[in-house]
Design a protein around this motif. Structure first.
Motif, PDB file in Angstrom:
ATOM      1  N   GLY A   1       7.868 -32.168   3.395  1.00  0.00           N
ATOM      2  CA  GLY A   1       6.599 -32.862   3.550  1.00  0.00           C
ATOM      3  C   GLY A   1       5.784 -32.987   2.284  1.00  0.00           C
ATOM      4  N   ASN A   2       6.338 -32.601   1.132  1.00  0.00           N
ATOM      5  CA  ASN A   2       5.638 -32.708  -0.147  1.00  0.00           C
ATOM      6  C   ASN A   2       6.500 -33.490  -1.142  1.00  0.00           C
ATOM      7  OD1 ASN A   2       3.363 -30.953   0.618  1.00  0.00           O
ATOM      8  ND2 ASN A   2       4.905 -29.332   0.629  1.00  0.00           N
ATOM      9  N   LEU A   3       5.888 -33.945  -2.224  1.00  0.00           N
ATOM     10  CA  LEU A   3       6.571 -34.728  -3.245  1.00  0.00           C
ATOM     11  C   LEU A   3       6.535 -33.982  -4.576  1.00  0.00           C
ATOM     12  CD1 LEU A   3       5.168 -38.276  -2.426  1.00  0.00           C
ATOM     13  CD2 LEU A   3       7.427 -37.394  -1.857  1.00  0.00           C
ATOM     14  N   TYR A   4       7.672 -33.966  -5.278  1.00  0.00           N
ATOM     15  CA  TYR A   4       7.793 -33.284  -6.558  1.00  0.00           C
ATOM     16  C   TYR A   4       8.397 -34.255  -7.572  1.00  0.00           C
ATOM     17  CZ  TYR A   4       7.195 -29.178  -3.587  1.00  0.00           C
ATOM     18  OH  TYR A   4       6.717 -28.269  -2.676  1.00  0.00           O
ATOM     19  N   SER A   5       7.889 -34.230  -8.799  1.00  0.00           N
ATOM     20  CA  SER A   5       8.310 -35.187  -9.813  1.00  0.00           C
ATOM     21  C   SER A   5       9.534 -34.711 -10.573  1.00  0.00           C
ATOM     22  CB  SER A   5       7.159 -35.438 -10.795  1.00  0.00           C
ATOM     23  OG  SER A   5       6.859 -34.256 -11.529  1.00  0.00           O
ATOM     24  N   VAL A   6      10.287 -35.690 -11.091  1.00  0.00           N
ATOM     25  CA  VAL A   6      11.428 -35.445 -11.978  1.00  0.00           C
ATOM     26  C   VAL A   6      11.289 -36.379 -13.172  1.00  0.00           C
ATOM     27  CG1 VAL A   6      13.024 -34.598 -10.238  1.00  0.00           C
ATOM     28  CG2 VAL A   6      12.803 -37.043 -10.593  1.00  0.00           C
ATOM     29  N   PRO A   7      11.897 -36.058 -14.322  1.00  0.00           N
ATOM     30  CA  PRO A   7      11.739 -36.902 -15.516  1.00  0.00           C
ATOM     31  C   PRO A   7      12.321 -38.303 -15.310  1.00  0.00           C
ATOM     32  CG  PRO A   7      12.587 -34.727 -16.093  1.00  0.00           C
ATOM     33  CD  PRO A   7      12.655 -34.828 -14.606  1.00  0.00           C
ATOM     34  N   ALA A   8      11.512 -39.325 -15.584  1.00  0.00           N
ATOM     35  CA  ALA A   8      11.952 -40.707 -15.380  1.00  0.00           C
ATOM     36  C   ALA A   8      13.099 -41.087 -16.304  1.00  0.00           C
ATOM     37  CB  ALA A   8      10.770 -41.653 -15.594  1.00  0.00           C
ATOM     38  N   ARG A   9      13.166 -40.492 -17.479  1.00  0.00           N
ATOM     39  CA  ARG A   9      14.206 -40.842 -18.447  1.00  0.00           C
ATOM     40  C   ARG A   9      15.547 -40.189 -18.145  1.00  0.00           C
ATOM     41  NH1 ARG A   9      11.980 -43.483 -22.753  1.00  0.00           N
ATOM     42  NH2 ARG A   9       9.710 -43.319 -22.994  1.00  0.00           N
ATOM     43  N   ARG A  10      15.582 -39.293 -17.173  1.00  0.00           N
ATOM     44  CA  ARG A  10      16.828 -38.585 -16.874  1.00  0.00           C
ATOM     45  C   ARG A  10      17.395 -38.918 -15.502  1.00  0.00           C
ATOM     46  NH1 ARG A  10      16.554 -32.349 -18.067  1.00  0.00           N
ATOM     47  NH2 ARG A  10      18.749 -32.657 -17.589  1.00  0.00           N
ATOM     48  N   VAL A  11      16.679 -39.729 -14.722  1.00  0.00           N
ATOM     49  CA  VAL A  11      17.153 -40.064 -13.380  1.00  0.00           C
ATOM     50  C   VAL A  11      17.028 -41.569 -13.181  1.00  0.00           C
ATOM     51  CG1 VAL A  11      16.527 -37.807 -12.403  1.00  0.00           C
ATOM     52  CG2 VAL A  11      14.867 -39.683 -12.373  1.00  0.00           C
ATOM     53  N   ARG A  12      17.580 -42.030 -12.088  1.00  0.00           N
ATOM     54  CA  ARG A  12      17.476 -43.436 -11.687  1.00  0.00           C
ATOM     55  C   ARG A  12      17.110 -43.473 -10.206  1.00  0.00           C
ATOM     56  NH1 ARG A  12      22.833 -42.136 -11.678  1.00  0.00           N
ATOM     57  NH2 ARG A  12      23.983 -42.623  -9.765  1.00  0.00           N
ATOM     58  N   HIS A  13      16.673 -44.632  -9.772  1.00  0.00           N
ATOM     59  CA  HIS A  13      16.283 -44.810  -8.384  1.00  0.00           C
ATOM     60  C   HIS A  13      17.469 -44.567  -7.452  1.00  0.00           C
ATOM     61  CE1 HIS A  13      15.190 -47.693  -4.905  1.00  0.00           C
ATOM     62  NE2 HIS A  13      14.638 -46.520  -4.703  1.00  0.00           N
ATOM     63  N   ARG A  14      17.213 -43.823  -6.400  1.00  0.00           N
ATOM     64  CA  ARG A  14      18.203 -43.475  -5.373  1.00  0.00           C
ATOM     65  C   ARG A  14      19.261 -42.509  -5.877  1.00  0.00           C
ATOM     66  NH1 ARG A  14      17.066 -43.620  -0.457  1.00  0.00           N
ATOM     67  NH2 ARG A  14      19.256 -43.867   0.091  1.00  0.00           N
ATOM     68  N   GLN A  15      19.059 -41.899  -7.002  1.00  0.00           N
ATOM     69  CA  GLN A  15      20.008 -40.891  -7.474  1.00  0.00           C
ATOM     70  C   GLN A  15      19.931 -39.667  -6.574  1.00  0.00           C
ATOM     71  OE1 GLN A  15      19.824 -39.942 -11.651  1.00  0.00           O
ATOM     72  NE2 GLN A  15      20.616 -37.892 -11.344  1.00  0.00           N
ATOM     73  N   LEU A  16      21.072 -39.072  -6.296  1.00  0.00           N
ATOM     74  CA  LEU A  16      21.135 -37.890  -5.446  1.00  0.00           C
ATOM     75  C   LEU A  16      20.931 -36.642  -6.295  1.00  0.00           C
ATOM     76  CD1 LEU A  16      21.655 -37.374  -2.410  1.00  0.00           C
ATOM     77  CD2 LEU A  16      24.022 -36.829  -3.020  1.00  0.00           C
ATOM     78  N   VAL A  17      19.971 -35.814  -5.925  1.00  0.00           N
ATOM     79  CA  VAL A  17      19.694 -34.571  -6.640  1.00  0.00           C
ATOM     80  C   VAL A  17      19.682 -33.422  -5.637  1.00  0.00           C
ATOM     81  CG1 VAL A  17      18.382 -35.681  -8.494  1.00  0.00           C
ATOM     82  CG2 VAL A  17      17.192 -34.925  -6.428  1.00  0.00           C
ATOM     83  N   GLU A  18      19.783 -32.214  -6.170  1.00  0.00           N
ATOM     84  CA  GLU A  18      19.771 -31.015  -5.329  1.00  0.00           C
ATOM     85  C   GLU A  18      18.446 -30.283  -5.501  1.00  0.00           C
ATOM     86  OE1 GLU A  18      22.643 -27.189  -4.388  1.00  0.00           O
ATOM     87  OE2 GLU A  18      22.302 -27.764  -6.475  1.00  0.00           O
ATOM     88  N   VAL A  19      17.800 -29.995  -4.383  1.00  0.00           N
ATOM     89  CA  VAL A  19      16.548 -29.240  -4.365  1.00  0.00           C
ATOM     90  C   VAL A  19      16.867 -27.800  -3.983  1.00  0.00           C
ATOM     91  CG1 VAL A  19      14.266 -29.016  -3.334  1.00  0.00           C
ATOM     92  CG2 VAL A  19      15.211 -31.278  -3.765  1.00  0.00           C
ATOM     93  N   ARG A  20      16.462 -26.861  -4.842  1.00  0.00           N
ATOM     94  CA  ARG A  20      16.641 -25.433  -4.558  1.00  0.00           C
ATOM     95  C   ARG A  20      15.258 -24.820  -4.374  1.00  0.00           C
ATOM     96  NH1 ARG A  20      21.167 -23.976  -9.261  1.00  0.00           N
ATOM     97  NH2 ARG A  20      22.627 -25.668  -8.715  1.00  0.00           N
ATOM     98  N   ALA A  21      14.972 -24.428  -3.148  1.00  0.00           N
ATOM     99  CA  ALA A  21      13.635 -23.956  -2.786  1.00  0.00           C
ATOM    100  C   ALA A  21      13.642 -22.457  -2.562  1.00  0.00           C
ATOM    101  CB  ALA A  21      13.143 -24.671  -1.529  1.00  0.00           C
ATOM    102  N   THR A  22      12.804 -21.753  -3.294  1.00  0.00           N
ATOM    103  CA  THR A  22      12.529 -20.349  -3.033  1.00  0.00           C
ATOM    104  C   THR A  22      11.145 -20.244  -2.412  1.00  0.00           C
ATOM    105  OG1 THR A  22      11.526 -19.880  -5.187  1.00  0.00           O
ATOM    106  CG2 THR A  22      13.931 -19.757  -5.044  1.00  0.00           C
ATOM    107  N   ALA A  23      10.700 -19.031  -2.140  1.00  0.00           N
ATOM    108  CA  ALA A  23       9.393 -18.864  -1.519  1.00  0.00           C
ATOM    109  C   ALA A  23       8.263 -19.284  -2.452  1.00  0.00           C
ATOM    110  CB  ALA A  23       9.203 -17.417  -1.089  1.00  0.00           C
ATOM    111  N   ALA A  24       8.494 -19.265  -3.776  1.00  0.00           N
ATOM    112  CA  ALA A  24       7.419 -19.555  -4.726  1.00  0.00           C
ATOM    113  C   ALA A  24       7.654 -20.801  -5.562  1.00  0.00           C
ATOM    114  CB  ALA A  24       7.212 -18.361  -5.661  1.00  0.00           C
ATOM    115  N   THR A  25       8.902 -21.208  -5.773  1.00  0.00           N
ATOM    116  CA  THR A  25       9.189 -22.300  -6.700  1.00  0.00           C
ATOM    117  C   THR A  25      10.109 -23.337  -6.070  1.00  0.00           C
ATOM    118  OG1 THR A  25      11.099 -21.153  -7.657  1.00  0.00           O
ATOM    119  CG2 THR A  25       8.934 -20.785  -8.696  1.00  0.00           C
ATOM    120  N   ILE A  26      10.073 -24.525  -6.655  1.00  0.00           N
ATOM    121  CA  ILE A  26      10.990 -25.619  -6.314  1.00  0.00           C
ATOM    122  C   ILE A  26      11.675 -26.044  -7.611  1.00  0.00           C
ATOM    123  CG2 ILE A  26      11.203 -27.988  -5.505  1.00  0.00           C
ATOM    124  CD1 ILE A  26      10.577 -26.181  -3.244  1.00  0.00           C
TER     125      ILE A  26
END
Length: 325
Positions: free
Chosen positions: A189-214
């Motif tokens: 339910g939240n949005l997190y940014s990634v570097p625009a120069r290193r990704v492209r639209h619809r690129q698949l990435v992996e989110v690793r969520a801990t209790a304190a960090t994303i």
């Protein structure tokens, strides 16, 4: 109890030492895998050690799936790894056995009546601090079941605990997500940014969520062998946008959205000068691989089209080709 500060739901995690009834409680905004096992680490630090066995009901953070009575219960891989690192056994209750862990269920009511009732709070840290301040009062009480002072019996309980490993085991909940056009990745339910120069639209990435960090990782390592794209503090609640402004360097800034509102000076056709920024502008960084970026286009006023339409819209005159934007 924290809705007035924008946190709609608060959950309490409880662990109790069975022999002495020495309690532990902490508060969190999530019940996911990472938060559940992070609460275990906090409980071990509170007690000063790790118990030999922990009894659970059939929660999905411990049990991978439900099975018929008499069959072996398949445990969640992260639960097995966490228990192996801290050297304790997992004891899963049988199905439909609500009295199997009444000692910890009773703590929920006790904390609600003696810690939360009649008080107002402004943060999770204040909730946790209030419980810690109340624990000495609870340990001074003579328990009605075993008939001893809880704190005196807890001394023997703590002495039997196993030592806490020097290296902590941090559980990360992993999910695959797509990158949006604005270089934001949605998770919980939240949005997190990634570097625009290193990704492209619809690129698949992996989110690793801990209790304190994303942390957000690429699925394929880069030329340097690194997959990490971004690290953020985990947002509390839902609807938040956690953005590092530097990540948006490389997105279009909107300077090409020109609109013709009338005739240029003198009524003649003009050529819009191309922008030259040495490859440093955000739009140029995205278009530097496109051949269209090097094509000069012509801009015409709307009056040209009005004259053509007014002359004779049904003649066989050759049409003007427009390549303007």
């Amino acid at each position: 109890i924290l809705a007035h500060v924008g946190i709609p739901k608060v959950y309490s995690f409880h662990m109790v030492l069975s022999y002495s009834r020495d309690p532990f409680c902490c508060f969190t905004t999530s019940q996911d895998l990472a938060a559940f096992w992070e609460c275990h680490r906090r409980a071990f630090a509170h007690f000063g050690g790790v118990p030999g066995t922990i009894v659970y009901d059939r929660t999905k953070t411990v049990v991978r799936r439900h099975v018929a009575p008499g069959q072996a219960v398949p445990l969640h891989p992260e639960a097995v790894a966490f228990a192996g690192h801290y050297d304790f056994d997992i004891d899963v209750l049988a199905a439909y056995r609500p009295t199997g862990k009444g000692r910890v269920e009773r703590q929920v009511t006790i904390v609600r009546d003696h810690v939360l009732a009649g008080r107002a709070f402004s943060s999770l840290a204040e909730l946790d601090a209030t419980f810690v301040a109340w624990v000495p009062q609870r340990r001074a009480v003579r328990h009605r079941t075993h008939g001893e002072i809880i704190g005196m019996r807890a001394v023997r309980d703590h002495a039997a605990l196993r030592p806490i490993p020097a290296r902590a085991y941090v559980v990360a909940d992993r999910h695959l997500r797509h990158v949006g056009k604005d270089c934001l990745v949605a998770y919980a339910g939240n949005l997190y940014s990634v570097p625009a120069r290193r990704v492209r639209h619809r690129q698949l990435v992996e989110v690793r969520a801990t209790a304190a960090t994303i942390t957000i990782h690429a699925t394929v390592p880069g030329l340097d062998g690194i997959t990490l794209l971004a690290t953020h503090q985990r947002a509390v609640g839902r609807g938040a946008r956690v953005v590092d402004e530097a990540h948006w360097d490389g997105l279009p800034d909107g300077h090409t959205r020109a609109v013709t509102t009338g005739d240029p000076a003198g009524g003649s056709t003009t050529r819009r000068p191309a922008r030259h920024d040495g490859g440093q502008g955000p739009l140029q960084a995205l278009l530097n691989r496109a051949a269209a970026a090097q094509v000069a286009v012509e801009a015409r006023p709307l009056s040209v089209y009005e004259q053509i339409a007014a002359a004779s819209p049904f003649t066989n005159r050759p049409h003007l080709k427009d390549v303007s934007k």
